[in-house]
Design a protein around this motif. Sequence first.
Motif, short mmCIF file in Angstrom:
data_model
loop_
_atom_site.label_atom_id
_atom_site.label_comp_id
_atom_site.label_asym_id
_atom_site.label_seq_id
_atom_site.Cartn_x
_atom_site.Cartn_y
_atom_site.Cartn_z
N ALA A 1 0.82 -1.21 0.00
CA ALA A 1 0.00 0.00 0.00
C ALA A 1 0.85 1.26 0.00
CB ALA A 1 -0.93 -0.01 1.21
N ASN A 2 1.94 1.28 0.75
CA ASN A 2 2.78 2.47 0.83
C ASN A 2 3.54 2.72 -0.46
OD1 ASN A 2 2.03 3.20 3.42
ND2 ASN A 2 3.67 2.02 4.38
N VAL B 1 -9.66 8.73 3.38
CA VAL B 1 -8.52 9.01 2.50
C VAL B 1 -7.51 9.94 3.16
CG1 VAL B 1 -7.81 10.02 0.29
CG2 VAL B 1 -9.87 8.59 0.42
N ALA B 2 -6.23 9.52 3.12
CA ALA B 2 -5.14 10.35 3.66
C ALA B 2 -4.53 11.23 2.59
CB ALA B 2 -4.07 9.45 4.28
N GLY B 3 -4.55 10.78 1.34
CA GLY B 3 -3.98 11.57 0.25
C GLY B 3 -3.95 10.77 -1.04
N VAL B 4 -3.64 11.45 -2.15
CA VAL B 4 -3.54 10.81 -3.45
C VAL B 4 -2.28 11.29 -4.15
CG1 VAL B 4 -6.06 10.66 -3.66
CG2 VAL B 4 -4.85 12.59 -4.68
N GLN B 5 -1.80 10.48 -5.10
CA GLN B 5 -0.67 10.91 -5.94
C GLN B 5 -0.86 10.33 -7.34
OE1 GLN B 5 2.75 9.26 -3.81
NE2 GLN B 5 2.80 7.48 -5.16
N SER B 6 -0.53 11.11 -8.32
CA SER B 6 -0.67 10.69 -9.72
C SER B 6 0.64 10.10 -10.22
CB SER B 6 -1.10 11.87 -10.59
OG SER B 6 -0.22 12.96 -10.42
N TYR B 7 0.53 9.27 -11.25
CA TYR B 7 1.72 8.63 -11.81
C TYR B 7 1.47 8.19 -13.24
CZ TYR B 7 -0.57 4.09 -11.56
OH TYR B 7 -1.42 3.04 -11.77
N ALA B 8 2.52 7.77 -13.91
CA ALA B 8 2.43 7.13 -15.22
C ALA B 8 3.64 6.21 -15.34
CB ALA B 8 2.42 8.16 -16.34
N THR B 9 3.49 5.08 -16.02
CA THR B 9 4.59 4.13 -16.11
C THR B 9 4.91 3.79 -17.56
OG1 THR B 9 3.07 2.24 -15.94
CG2 THR B 9 4.03 3.07 -13.89
N VAL B 10 6.16 3.42 -17.79
CA VAL B 10 6.62 2.98 -19.10
C VAL B 10 7.74 1.97 -18.89
CG1 VAL B 10 8.30 4.86 -19.33
CG2 VAL B 10 7.41 3.72 -21.39
N SER B 11 7.77 0.92 -19.68
CA SER B 11 8.80 -0.11 -19.55
C SER B 11 10.03 0.26 -20.37
CB SER B 11 8.27 -1.47 -19.99
OG SER B 11 7.83 -1.41 -21.33
N GLY B 12 11.18 -0.19 -19.93
CA GLY B 12 12.42 0.11 -20.64
C GLY B 12 13.56 -0.77 -20.15
N ILE B 13 14.75 -0.38 -20.49
CA ILE B 13 15.95 -1.15 -20.13
C ILE B 13 16.99 -0.19 -19.57
CG2 ILE B 13 17.87 -2.55 -20.99
CD1 ILE B 13 15.99 -3.61 -23.14
N LEU B 14 17.59 -0.56 -18.45
CA LEU B 14 18.75 0.17 -17.92
C LEU B 14 20.00 -0.56 -18.39
CD1 LEU B 14 17.85 1.11 -14.22
CD2 LEU B 14 17.64 2.52 -16.26
N PHE C 1 3.77 13.65 -5.22
CA PHE C 1 4.39 12.42 -4.74
C PHE C 1 4.58 12.48 -3.22
CE2 PHE C 1 8.46 10.02 -3.94
CZ PHE C 1 7.93 8.76 -4.13
N ASP C 2 4.14 11.43 -2.53
CA ASP C 2 4.23 11.38 -1.06
C ASP C 2 5.63 10.90 -0.65
OD1 ASP C 2 3.89 11.10 1.66
OD2 ASP C 2 1.90 10.20 1.51
N ALA C 3 6.56 11.84 -0.62
CA ALA C 3 7.95 11.49 -0.30
C ALA C 3 8.10 11.01 1.13
CB ALA C 3 8.85 12.71 -0.55
N GLU C 4 7.30 11.56 2.03
CA GLU C 4 7.40 11.17 3.45
C GLU C 4 7.02 9.70 3.64
OE1 GLU C 4 5.54 12.47 7.81
OE2 GLU C 4 5.18 13.70 6.02
N ARG C 5 6.00 9.27 2.94
CA ARG C 5 5.58 7.87 3.03
C ARG C 5 6.64 6.95 2.41
NH1 ARG C 5 0.45 5.60 3.69
NH2 ARG C 5 -0.47 7.68 3.56
N PHE C 6 7.23 7.39 1.29
CA PHE C 6 8.21 6.57 0.59
C PHE C 6 9.53 6.50 1.36
CE2 PHE C 6 11.19 5.34 -2.74
CZ PHE C 6 10.46 4.39 -3.44
#
Length: 416
Positions: free
Chosen positions: A66-67, A104-117, A135-140
């Motif tokens: 969840a976090n 609800v404590a809060g929300v954050q938006s995101y988007a993902t894309v696959s790739g290679i490092l 972005f919830d930096a404190e939670r992360f």
Amino acid sequence: MRLKFIALKFPIYFSKKIAFSKDNKNNLSKVIVFIGRLSVALGIIVSLITVSTGLGSKKAIESRLANFSGHITIKSTRSNSSYNTSVLNKEGLKINEIKSLEEVAGVQSYATVSGILRTEDNFDGVILKGVSKDFDAERFQDFMISGEIPKFTEIGYNNQVILSQKIANDLHLKTKDSIVAIFSKEDQKPIYRKFVVSGIYKTDIKMIDDLFIIGDINHVRKIQDISKDDVGGIDVFLKKSETIDSAFPKIERLIGFKNFAEKATDKYPQIVDWIGLFDTNIALIITILLVVVVINIIMVLLILIIERTNSIGVLKTLGANNQQIRAIFINYTLLIMVPGLIIGNVIGVGLLLIQKFFGIIKLNPENYYVSTVPVDLNPIYILAISLGILLVSAVALILPSYLISKISPVKVIKYD
């Protein structure tokens, strides 16, 4: 009325006199009492460890899931099994109302894309999870093991990323190192991006640590050719994990018909199955321990009855009925259990506190999703285990106590 009250108090009074009598120290009762208390103490210790570590593991795994990605995630219905998110549809999506929900404590938006490092001598397939200024930096922060979390302002392109410890180790990277990422699109040339490792995280959830890196959402938008206002999904964080079932339908009503909501645990069905095993294992172990404790306590009662046959005969001769004498021996046996309950709780809670604060016992996160044995010390569970064992034992002692009614005072006094 007074005589009736005295009759009711008599079994309790007499059982206390027997339990705390000095005579018990020099006969068979001493050994029997020790065995009874030892079985109860061991039952309490093992039960406490089983429940606290089992529930602690469940909560720790669910909390990490969840976090990292929210208790509930909102995505477009056009999203498929691809790691490249589709744009979230804004029609009917009421973000402000979701934020205002009590759970609800809060929300954050995101988007993902696959790739290679890629490095000079190695490469790793990854998913870039682009996050924005919400972005919830404190939670992360709980996941961070080195470095720092970048500030994602959505102004320009932030080239700093956070890698998992697994990916960093595979590619021999550390904080402040540079890394090249390659993203491919259909009918287009590969897109190259150069990132700087700002921090390293670790969730102990293999499906997350093996794949995800955290970066700026603007990079994902650019790679996917989507608008600067578009997002691939929304992570919703709740104040309490326990409210997820009540909050979920409320959130579903506020996301529109072209989006769908998903619980954190539903994203990883293999983890859900694993978590489900804890309930089965806890119930099985507690049942076995309860049976063992009850059998031991019944044996203690029977031996005490046999040992004190003469006393039973005398009590019957003096006018005590079978019900009163049975109550005396049941109370006596339960009093024997009390020190075992206390000792078991002290040792059990002590061991759990040591594990909670020092994390002595380690686990392989690839198999258990946690690196140390988690502990959930809930006073309600501790009290429930002790009272449960005491209550079940009291009920179980009723039937064998009927042996007292078979004892004839005439025969006892005759053979004495």
